[in-house]
Design a protein around this motif. Structure first.
Motif, PDB file in Angstrom:
ATOM      1  N   LYS A 150      42.998  56.296  52.996  1.00 55.87           N
ATOM      2  CA  LYS A 150      42.328  56.465  54.290  1.00 55.87           C
ATOM      3  C   LYS A 150      43.267  56.117  55.455  1.00 55.87           C
ATOM      4  O   LYS A 150      43.437  56.902  56.398  1.00 55.87           O
ATOM      5  CB  LYS A 150      41.076  55.563  54.359  1.00 55.87           C
ATOM      6  N   SER A 151      43.867  54.923  55.365  1.00 52.02           N
ATOM      7  CA  SER A 151      44.772  54.508  56.443  1.00 52.02           C
ATOM      8  C   SER A 151      45.940  55.473  56.564  1.00 52.02           C
ATOM      9  O   SER A 151      46.359  55.832  57.675  1.00 52.02           O
ATOM     10  CB  SER A 151      45.309  53.104  56.181  1.00 52.02           C
ATOM     11  N   THR A 152      46.439  55.929  55.436  1.00 53.32           N
ATOM     12  CA  THR A 152      47.577  56.857  55.452  1.00 53.32           C
ATOM     13  C   THR A 152      47.205  58.140  56.191  1.00 53.32           C
ATOM     14  O   THR A 152      47.982  58.646  57.006  1.00 53.32           O
ATOM     15  CB  THR A 152      48.005  57.172  54.008  1.00 53.32           C
ATOM     16  N   PHE A 204      43.191  49.553  64.817  1.00 53.60           N
ATOM     17  CA  PHE A 204      43.916  49.281  63.578  1.00 53.60           C
ATOM     18  C   PHE A 204      43.109  48.387  62.657  1.00 53.60           C
ATOM     19  O   PHE A 204      42.334  47.540  63.099  1.00 53.60           O
ATOM     20  CB  PHE A 204      45.253  48.618  63.888  1.00 53.60           C
ATOM     21  N   GLN A 205      43.379  48.572  61.366  1.00 59.32           N
ATOM     22  CA  GLN A 205      42.715  47.749  60.365  1.00 59.32           C
ATOM     23  C   GLN A 205      43.036  46.273  60.591  1.00 59.32           C
ATOM     24  O   GLN A 205      42.181  45.415  60.430  1.00 59.32           O
ATOM     25  CB  GLN A 205      43.189  48.192  58.966  1.00 59.32           C
ATOM     26  N   ASP A 206      44.285  45.997  60.996  1.00 54.15           N
ATOM     27  CA  ASP A 206      44.687  44.604  61.225  1.00 54.15           C
ATOM     28  C   ASP A 206      44.786  44.263  62.722  1.00 54.15           C
ATOM     29  O   ASP A 206      45.667  43.510  63.135  1.00 54.15           O
ATOM     30  CB  ASP A 206      45.997  44.309  60.507  1.00 54.15           C
ATOM     31  N   ALA A 256      39.734  55.194  64.154  1.00 53.65           N
ATOM     32  CA  ALA A 256      39.374  53.799  63.903  1.00 53.65           C
ATOM     33  C   ALA A 256      39.505  53.509  62.416  1.00 53.65           C
ATOM     34  O   ALA A 256      38.880  54.171  61.593  1.00 53.65           O
ATOM     35  CB  ALA A 256      37.958  53.532  64.384  1.00 53.65           C
ATOM     36  N   ASP A 257      40.346  52.511  62.090  1.00 52.64           N
ATOM     37  CA  ASP A 257      40.568  52.169  60.684  1.00 52.64           C
ATOM     38  C   ASP A 257      39.759  50.925  60.332  1.00 52.64           C
ATOM     39  O   ASP A 257      40.085  49.832  60.786  1.00 52.64           O
ATOM     40  CB  ASP A 257      42.071  51.931  60.452  1.00 52.64           C
ATOM     41  N   GLU A 258      38.693  51.110  59.583  1.00 45.72           N
ATOM     42  CA  GLU A 258      37.801  50.013  59.176  1.00 45.72           C
ATOM     43  C   GLU A 258      37.350  49.155  60.352  1.00 45.72           C
ATOM     44  O   GLU A 258      37.550  47.946  60.339  1.00 45.72           O
ATOM     45  CB  GLU A 258      38.521  49.093  58.170  1.00 45.72           C
TER      46      GLU A 258
HETATM   47 MG   LIG Z   1      43.284  51.118  54.918  1.00 44.45          MG
END
Ligand SMILES: [Mg+2]
Ligand SMILES: Nc1ncnc2c1ncn2[C@@H]1O[C@H](COP(=O)(O)OP(=O)(O)OP(=O)(O)O)[C@@H](O)[C@H]1O
Lengths: 299, 219
Positions: free
Chosen positions: B41-43, B85-87, B161-163
């Motif tokens: 997903k992130s990729t 970002f996820q982070d 939007a990542d997570e």
């Molecule tokens: Mg991810």
């Protein structure tokens, strides 16, 4: 306010703030840069002061013109007229062969002169020149040698030539040292900026992710570099002022012993400004190199 | 608006994160990207923003092949995309308002206009009263909302939007999903990766499911 201008101002303020927040490391970098600048600039000052000293000494070059023993009165008169009218000659003094002999006697060589059957010394002119450049001396010597009735012309220019040669070497050394220490300055600045980049790596990466150009990212680091160079230059000027203060006393004492009014001349204002400008530019360049390399490496 | 044509992504080291993906996303669409952890997903999101480049195939955004963009063109692509970002990727040495101002400063906005917009964005995510706080003083959900404010402050047409609701409790998650619904209503294209089934049910957008790097199902 225009956003681009605002970012310049913000970058400058940010660089200044960062510098003030780490006064020790910023101070040591400034000191390292300052020492790297002090060497060539100090050498430059030494050379220019020596040049000034040489110019001020009462050792104007002299030319001795010896007349041929068989020179006719007409030739002698022509020579005298020529010397009196010559624009390059400051003073002229005729020393007859008798006067020359008397001088030798007065110098305690009467034992030798007494044994001579006749006066072996020629009539002579002793000339001092308006210019002390070795070339001027040489051209005049050739010109006078060619006059009829002149036996020989001795230009007493060796001393001046040697000094000019030494000063020439000194100037060359200043140039070479400036180049070398300029490189050192770029390296020092670049290293200090690299440390900054590591600390702010996250900020750089986030900025890139949300659309910052390389130019935008570089800006605060370039200001930091420029400020660092400027503070290094100020440190150098401070060091030089202290050195000058320390040397002033002994130098004027020495000069007084030789009856010279010579005093140390400090760095001129334009030269000081040039040092400041060059240090700022070189340190900026060091910063540019460091950031550009880091940006390439981050991908 | 976004087109994937036979896109594969192999990371250095040989791991294949995405395999032969063909996918189109229209302007104004709301797309949920689901799949197990490590599904890619992130990729996929990173390929859209040119954070990663495809190993083969083409990703186009507004007709631009973003895998082929020059180093100088990439920043301008990203300015039109709001990234969450996820982070998080917040800057912890800058205040909440400074974090929100960053994209506007990067885009060269007039300073006063930028402040106005940043306050509006913070207001939208309910953080206006915290504008002077440092991110470290914010809760996880507040940090996530700050990310959203930063992503939408320059009013991008596309938000990735990542997570965004990962490890948030239900109350916070619903708040955040409601914000996304508002963006969707004003025509923003949204691609949201999530494990969160509730979110998908509540919002009812298109769902794209990834499984070990391949397109598994669409609903
Ligand atoms: Mg991810
Ligand atoms: N920079 C990288 N280098 C090497 N492998 C990577 C890299 N990023 C991701 N991967 C691998 O690619 C695969 C897909 O990763 P990705 O982050 O896209 O998954 P994801 O669906 O976002 O998972 P999660 O739900 O846990 O966030 C994973 O197996 C991961 O290990």
């Amino acid at each position: 306010m225009n956003g681009w201008l605002a970012h310049h101002l913000a970058s400058f303020a940010d660089a200044l703030r960062r510098m003030l927040r780490t006064p020790f490391s910023a101070g040591f970098t400034a000191l390292a840069i300052g020492v790297a600048i002090t060497l060539p600039v100090g050498m430059y000052l030494a050379v220019s002061n020596l040049g000034q000293l040489a110019g001020g000494l009462p050792t104007q070059p002299e030319i001795s013109l010896f007349l041929a023993g068989k020179a006719s009165p007409a030739e002698r008169e022509a020579i005298q007229r020529k010397l009196e009218a010559h624009p390059d000659i400051e003073q002229r003094r005729f020393v007859s062969s008798e006067a020359a002999l008397e001088r030798l006697n007065a110098q305690g060589l009467s034992d030798i002169t007494a044994g001579l059957e006749r006066n072996p010394l020629p009539d002579a002119w002793v000339l001092t020149l308006k210019q002390s450049a070795p070339q001027a001396l040489d051209t005049l010597r050739k010109e006078l040698s060619a006059l009829p009735g002149v036996e020989s012309v001795h230009a007493d220019s060796i001393w001046a030539e040697r000094l000019q040669a030494i000063l020439g070497i000194g100037r060359m050394l200043v140039l070479l040292l400036s180049g070398l220490f300029g490189l050192a300055l770029i390296a020092i600045a670049s290293n200090a900026i690299r440390a900054q980049i590591l600390v702010r790596r996250e900020e750089i990466e986030v900025s890139r992710l949300i659309g910052a150009t390389d130019r935008y990212i570089r800006r605060p680091f370039l200001y930091y570099g420029a400020l660092q160079g400027a503070s290094g230059a100020l440190a150098a000027l401070g060091i030089l002022a202290l050195l000058g203060l320390a040397l002033q006393g002994p130098v004027s004492q020495l000069a007084t012993l030789y009856g010279s009014p010579f005093r140390l001349t400090p760095l001129s204002l334009p030269a000081g400004a040039a040092v400041l400008g060059a240090a700022t530019l070189f340190s900026w360049l060091g910063a540019w190199i460091a950031v550009t390399r880091a940006l390439r490496k981050f991908g | 608006m976004i087109q994937f044509s036979q896109v594969s992504k192999r990371y250095p080291g040989g791991h294949t994160a995405l395999e032969n993906i063909t996918l189109g996303i229209e302007k104004g669409e709301l797309v949920f990207l689901t799949g197990h952890s490590g599904a890619g997903k992130s990729t996929l999101l990173k390929l859209i923003a040119a954070i990663e480049r495809p190993t083969s195939g083409a990703v186009t955004v507004n007709g631009q092949n973003v895998g082929r963009l020059s180093r100088h063109a990439v920043p301008f692509l990203r300015r039109n995309i709001g990234l969450i970002f996820q982070d998080h990727k917040l800057l912890f040495d800058r205040s909440v308002i400074e974090n929100t101002l960053l994209p506007l400063s990067i885009a060269g906005f007039d300073r006063r206009e930028a402040f106005k917009r940043a306050r509006a964005a913070l207001d939208k995510v309910g953080l206006l009263n915290r504008e002077k706080s440092m991110p470290i003083a914010l809760s996880g959900g507040e940090q996530q909302r700050l990310c959203i404010a930063r992503a939408v402050v320059s009013r991008p047409a596309l938000v990735l939007a990542d997570e965004p609701t990962g490890n948030l409790d239900t109350g916070y998650a619903i708040d955040i999903l409601n914000m996304f619904r508002d963006f969707h209503r004003v025509g923003t294209t949204l691609v949201i990766s999530t494990h969160d089934e509730r979110a998908i049910q509540a919002m009812g957008g298109r769902v794209v499911q990834l499984d070990h790097g391949t397109l598994a199902a669409e609903a």
